[in-house]
Design a protein around this motif. Structure first.
Motif, PDB file in Angstrom:
ATOM      1  N   MET A 508     -12.707  87.357  90.329  1.00 18.50           N
ATOM      2  CA  MET A 508     -11.383  87.701  90.840  1.00 18.50           C
ATOM      3  C   MET A 508     -11.415  89.140  91.343  1.00 18.50           C
ATOM      4  O   MET A 508     -11.806  90.056  90.611  1.00 18.50           O
ATOM      5  N   LEU A 509     -11.013  89.331  92.607  1.00 20.56           N
ATOM      6  CA  LEU A 509     -10.934  90.679  93.186  1.00 20.56           C
ATOM      7  C   LEU A 509      -9.524  91.213  92.923  1.00 20.56           C
ATOM      8  O   LEU A 509      -8.625  91.117  93.760  1.00 20.56           O
ATOM      9  N   THR A 510      -9.343  91.804  91.749  1.00 24.35           N
ATOM     10  CA  THR A 510      -7.999  92.181  91.311  1.00 24.35           C
ATOM     11  C   THR A 510      -7.689  93.658  91.484  1.00 24.35           C
ATOM     12  O   THR A 510      -6.521  94.032  91.602  1.00 24.35           O
ATOM     13  N   SER A 511      -8.719  94.514  91.473  1.00 21.57           N
ATOM     14  CA  SER A 511      -8.464  95.948  91.590  1.00 21.57           C
ATOM     15  C   SER A 511      -9.716  96.628  92.114  1.00 21.57           C
ATOM     16  O   SER A 511     -10.821  96.054  92.114  1.00 21.57           O
ATOM     17  N   THR A 512      -9.512  97.883  92.535  1.00 18.37           N
ATOM     18  CA  THR A 512     -10.655  98.664  93.037  1.00 18.37           C
ATOM     19  C   THR A 512     -11.692  98.877  91.936  1.00 18.37           C
ATOM     20  O   THR A 512     -12.902  98.797  92.173  1.00 18.37           O
ATOM     21  N   HIS A 513     -11.238  99.138  90.727  1.00 18.96           N
ATOM     22  CA  HIS A 513     -12.148  99.381  89.609  1.00 18.96           C
ATOM     23  C   HIS A 513     -12.978  98.134  89.297  1.00 18.96           C
ATOM     24  O   HIS A 513     -14.212  98.218  89.112  1.00 18.96           O
ATOM     25  N   SER A 514     -12.318  96.965  89.219  1.00 12.07           N
ATOM     26  CA  SER A 514     -13.058  95.733  88.921  1.00 12.07           C
ATOM     27  C   SER A 514     -14.006  95.375  90.054  1.00 12.07           C
ATOM     28  O   SER A 514     -15.112  94.881  89.823  1.00 12.07           O
ATOM     29  N   ASN A 515     -13.596  95.668  91.308  1.00 11.81           N
ATOM     30  CA  ASN A 515     -14.479  95.395  92.450  1.00 11.81           C
ATOM     31  C   ASN A 515     -15.739  96.259  92.368  1.00 11.81           C
ATOM     32  O   ASN A 515     -16.857  95.802  92.666  1.00 11.81           O
ATOM     33  N   SER A 516     -15.582  97.511  91.978  1.00 15.75           N
ATOM     34  CA  SER A 516     -16.743  98.406  91.838  1.00 15.75           C
ATOM     35  C   SER A 516     -17.672  97.908  90.731  1.00 15.75           C
ATOM     36  O   SER A 516     -18.907  97.950  90.870  1.00 15.75           O
ATOM     37  N   ALA A 517     -17.096  97.433  89.640  1.00 14.86           N
ATOM     38  CA  ALA A 517     -17.919  96.918  88.538  1.00 14.86           C
ATOM     39  C   ALA A 517     -18.681  95.673  88.970  1.00 14.86           C
ATOM     40  O   ALA A 517     -19.863  95.497  88.630  1.00 14.86           O
ATOM     41  N   LEU A 518     -18.004  94.784  89.735  1.00 12.49           N
ATOM     42  CA  LEU A 518     -18.679  93.582  90.222  1.00 12.49           C
ATOM     43  C   LEU A 518     -19.805  93.937  91.193  1.00 12.49           C
ATOM     44  O   LEU A 518     -20.889  93.341  91.171  1.00 12.49           O
ATOM     45  N   THR A 519     -19.566  94.922  92.047  1.00 12.94           N
ATOM     46  CA  THR A 519     -20.599  95.349  92.997  1.00 12.94           C
ATOM     47  C   THR A 519     -21.814  95.924  92.261  1.00 12.94           C
ATOM     48  O   THR A 519     -22.967  95.644  92.617  1.00 12.94           O
ATOM     49  N   GLU A 520     -21.584  96.713  91.213  1.00 13.04           N
ATOM     50  CA  GLU A 520     -22.681  97.279  90.425  1.00 13.04           C
ATOM     51  C   GLU A 520     -23.462  96.173  89.712  1.00 13.04           C
ATOM     52  O   GLU A 520     -24.700  96.209  89.651  1.00 13.04           O
ATOM     53  N   ARG A 521     -22.725  95.184  89.205  1.00 12.39           N
ATOM     54  CA  ARG A 521     -23.395  94.066  88.543  1.00 12.39           C
ATOM     55  C   ARG A 521     -24.252  93.281  89.534  1.00 12.39           C
ATOM     56  O   ARG A 521     -25.377  92.851  89.218  1.00 12.39           O
ATOM     57  N   LEU A 522     -23.744  93.088  90.741  1.00 14.97           N
ATOM     58  CA  LEU A 522     -24.500  92.397  91.780  1.00 14.97           C
ATOM     59  C   LEU A 522     -25.769  93.174  92.133  1.00 14.97           C
ATOM     60  O   LEU A 522     -26.846  92.595  92.327  1.00 14.97           O
ATOM     61  N   ARG A 523     -25.679  94.490  92.189  1.00 16.73           N
ATOM     62  CA  ARG A 523     -26.854  95.328  92.492  1.00 16.73           C
ATOM     63  C   ARG A 523     -27.904  95.221  91.395  1.00 16.73           C
ATOM     64  O   ARG A 523     -29.114  95.133  91.668  1.00 16.73           O
ATOM     65  N   LEU A 524     -27.451  95.200  90.143  1.00 19.60           N
ATOM     66  CA  LEU A 524     -28.395  95.075  89.027  1.00 19.60           C
ATOM     67  C   LEU A 524     -29.092  93.708  89.038  1.00 19.60           C
ATOM     68  O   LEU A 524     -30.284  93.610  88.744  1.00 19.60           O
ATOM     69  N   HIS A 525     -28.354  92.656  89.363  1.00 16.83           N
ATOM     70  CA  HIS A 525     -28.970  91.333  89.485  1.00 16.83           C
ATOM     71  C   HIS A 525     -30.046  91.332  90.571  1.00 16.83           C
ATOM     72  O   HIS A 525     -31.119  90.737  90.399  1.00 16.83           O
ATOM     73  N   TRP A 526     -29.752  91.989  91.677  1.00 17.21           N
ATOM     74  CA  TRP A 526     -30.727  92.035  92.774  1.00 17.21           C
ATOM     75  C   TRP A 526     -31.975  92.814  92.366  1.00 17.21           C
ATOM     76  O   TRP A 526     -33.103  92.390  92.633  1.00 17.21           O
ATOM     77  N   LEU A 527     -31.796  93.936  91.699  1.00 19.43           N
ATOM     78  CA  LEU A 527     -32.944  94.734  91.267  1.00 19.43           C
ATOM     79  C   LEU A 527     -33.795  93.984  90.237  1.00 19.43           C
ATOM     80  O   LEU A 527     -35.020  94.149  90.185  1.00 19.43           O
ATOM     81  N   ALA A 528     -33.152  93.165  89.414  1.00 19.42           N
ATOM     82  CA  ALA A 528     -33.888  92.427  88.389  1.00 19.42           C
ATOM     83  C   ALA A 528     -34.581  91.188  88.937  1.00 19.42           C
ATOM     84  O   ALA A 528     -35.476  90.635  88.278  1.00 19.42           O
ATOM     85  N   ASN A 529     -34.211  90.739  90.126  1.00 19.72           N
ATOM     86  CA  ASN A 529     -34.779  89.516  90.706  1.00 19.72           C
ATOM     87  C   ASN A 529     -35.082  89.739  92.181  1.00 19.72           C
ATOM     88  O   ASN A 529     -34.486  89.119  93.062  1.00 19.72           O
ATOM     89  N   LEU A 530     -36.030  90.642  92.451  1.00 24.22           N
ATOM     90  CA  LEU A 530     -36.335  90.982  93.838  1.00 24.22           C
ATOM     91  C   LEU A 530     -36.945  89.806  94.598  1.00 24.22           C
ATOM     92  O   LEU A 530     -36.909  89.769  95.828  1.00 24.22           O
ATOM     93  N   GLU A 531     -37.543  88.846  93.869  1.00 22.75           N
ATOM     94  CA  GLU A 531     -38.140  87.704  94.566  1.00 22.75           C
ATOM     95  C   GLU A 531     -37.097  86.735  95.100  1.00 22.75           C
ATOM     96  O   GLU A 531     -37.436  85.870  95.899  1.00 22.75           O
TER      97      GLU A 531
END
Length: 531
Positions: A508-531
């Motif tokens: 759920m895109l409910t606020s700027t803060h939650s959107n930033s947290a989701l974006t950071e989580r997405l970046r960490l997933h990408w770094l952990a699974n570069l393949e």
């Protein structure tokens, strides 16, 4: 050489004395024969396969091991190294071949661990053995490696090696186990050859030291003693090096003290220049052989043996007929080949027969269904390490009845059968829980006024007791069960388009803060699974 003679040569070093006293018979000849090119190697491969066809023992299991000889070779090489190092430190001349041994002895000592790790005793015991001398009881691949080393002067040439193996298998198929044993077997044969070269170097140097001791003896030796000494060197195969050094020490102006030795040397060395020429030729040959051995031992650890052996294996050539076999990861291909070897052993069939049966089953599944990628039945992995393994083993056994009966094998227990595991688990859980409750009941029985309350207490204890027993069983299973890796595709060059998937995570895109947290989580997933 007996102890009396060595005592007469009082100026001998302890190492030389040890060599002469321990020496029995002639030095073993080098593993060296006529050099072959590719065409001649192919002819030799076929002739060797025909010769070994009737000399392979059909018995399996423990027999003569070449590991004791490996330890003997290492010990002999250490003695030769110590002797040559002592000579070098004293400022005496050492040949280029001896320098090769001095500079690369660390590589030699590392071979013992690599051989032990590369070919465990149980692995060796399952290899077909030769039944005739001089290699009786040794693996068939030992004779193959011996022939290759002899006809290349210990040079590891992948092109010649594969040509030799392919030609051999035109007559006699080699199992995957034998092919994978070849790198370690080559180390063993090269180490054997290196030991023989080192023995020749050390013994030749010791015989020259004995010649110096004869000239420098405080009391000149009589002709009878010199004749006895020459006979002993001749029995050891060291006559030429001994006489060569005696001739080189001949003085320009003999004295009365050495007149007997000068006359005796001139009598036994009529052509000293020819002796020196032969000695130099032998040194050049030894230098070439020992450098080839050292370079080959180093190269064995650098070669990608999977790329060399897999194209040579007849059974893997059959599996490669299916395009999806090449897409499997290296670990999955290893599981497939191990399963193929086991089915071949259990049914008495050859590995090529098992491979053909697996490919045939996979091709039939592909022809009958358009969904082989989803079901997996169109791959050899399904039939060798998956649910289709039991059916494949039964089919191979049915088509190989005579060989199976000759070896006394029957239908193997299906590797993927799990029907017995749940009852065994529940039975262990029940027995363990009952044992704990019985132990607790003995304690409650000692309290006389507890009747029905005791039974209620035991009933309430049943659940925690079962949880404790379950924890112990799970720990035992986790510690004793071998990890079985799930089949994987290779994807060495990235995930292909037909195998790519999109992972969707609802949010759920409910606020700027939650959107930033989701974006950071997405970046960490990408770094952990570069393949």
């Amino acid at each position: 050489m007996n102890a009396r003679t060595t005592n007469e040569l009082g100026l001998l070093s302890p190492y030389a004395r040890e060599i002469f006293v321990a020496h029995s018979g002639e030095t073993e000849p080098l593993i060296r024969a006529e050099l072959f090119g590719a065409q001649r190697f192919e002819e030799h491969g076929r002739s060797l396969a025909q010769a070994q066809a009737t000399r392979v023992s059909s018995t399996w299991g423990e027999s003569l091991s070449f590991f004791p000889r490996v330890h003997d070779n290492i010990a002999a090489l250490r003695r030769a190294y110590d002797y040559i190092a002592t000579i070098s430190q004293s400022g005496q001349y050492v040949t280029p071949a001896a320098e090769w041994l001095l500079d690369n002895f660390h590589l030699v000592e590392a071979q013992l661990q690599q051989i032990s790790e590369g070919l465990p005793r149980r692995y060796y015991a399952d290899l077909p053995k030769l039944s005739d001398k001089p290699l009786e009881g040794l693996p068939r691949v030992y004779g193959i490696a011996w022939a290759y080393v002899a006809h290349t002067d210990s040079v590891l040439d992948p092109y010649l090696f594969t040509a030799f193996l392919n030609a051999y298998q035109d007559v006699r198929e080699l199992s995957l186990g034998e092919l994978w044993a070849l790198p370690t077997t080559l180390r063993v044969v090269l180490l054997e050859n290196l030991r023989r070269v080192a023995d020749q170097i050390a013994e030749g140097k010791a015989s020259r030291e004995a010649a110096h001791a004869v000239w420098d003896a405080p009391t000149p030796l009589r002709e009878q003693a010199l004749d006895e000494l020459l006979d002993q060197f001749r029995s050891m195969g060291l006559e030429r090096s001994f006489l060569t050094q005696l001739w080189q020490r001949m003085p320009d102006h003999p004295t009365e003290a050495n007149a007997v030795l000068v006359r005796w040397t001139a009598q036994h060395c009529p052509n000293g220049l020819a002796l020196i020429a032969d000695s130099q030729s032998a040194q050049v040959s030894s230098n070439s052989t020992i450098s080839n051995i050292i370079n080959s031992l180093r190269m064995i650890g650098q070669v990608e043996w999977s790329e060399l052996i897999e194209p040579v294996s007849r059974s893997l050539q059959v599996l490669s007929q299916l395009p999806n076999y090449a897409l499997e990861s290296e670990g999955t291909r290893k599981q497939i080949t191990q399963a193929m070897e086991k089915i071949a052993r259990d049914t008495g069939a050859s590995e090529v027969q098992v491979a053909k049966a697996a490919v045939r089953s996979a091709q039939q599944a592909r022809d009958q269904s358009d969904f082989e990628m989803a079901s997996g039945e169109g791959s050899v992995a399904f039939h060798l390490i998956g649910p289709g393994r039991a059916a494949l083993a039964a089919a191979v056994l049915a088509g190989n009845t005579q060989q199976a009966q000759a070896r006394g094998v029957g239908l193997p227990w299906p590797a993927n059968s799990q029907s017995w595991r749940l009852p065994l688990y529940l039975l262990g859980l029940l027995i363990g829980t009952l044992m704990l409750l019985i132990f607790a009941a003995q304690g409650l029985h000692s309290v006389p006024y507890l009747a029905w309350q005791g039974w209620v207490a035991l009933l309430l204890m049943a659940l925690p007791a079962s949880e404790a027993v379950s924890a112990v069983i799970h720990r035992v299973i986790a510690e004793s069960t071998r990890v079985k890796y799930l089949p994987r595709l290779d994807f060495a060059h990235g995930i292909e388009a037909q195998h790519r998937v999109l992972v969707v995570v609802p949010c759920m895109l409910t606020s700027t803060h939650s959107n930033s947290a989701l974006t950071e989580r997405l970046r960490l997933h990408w770094l952990a699974n570069l393949e």
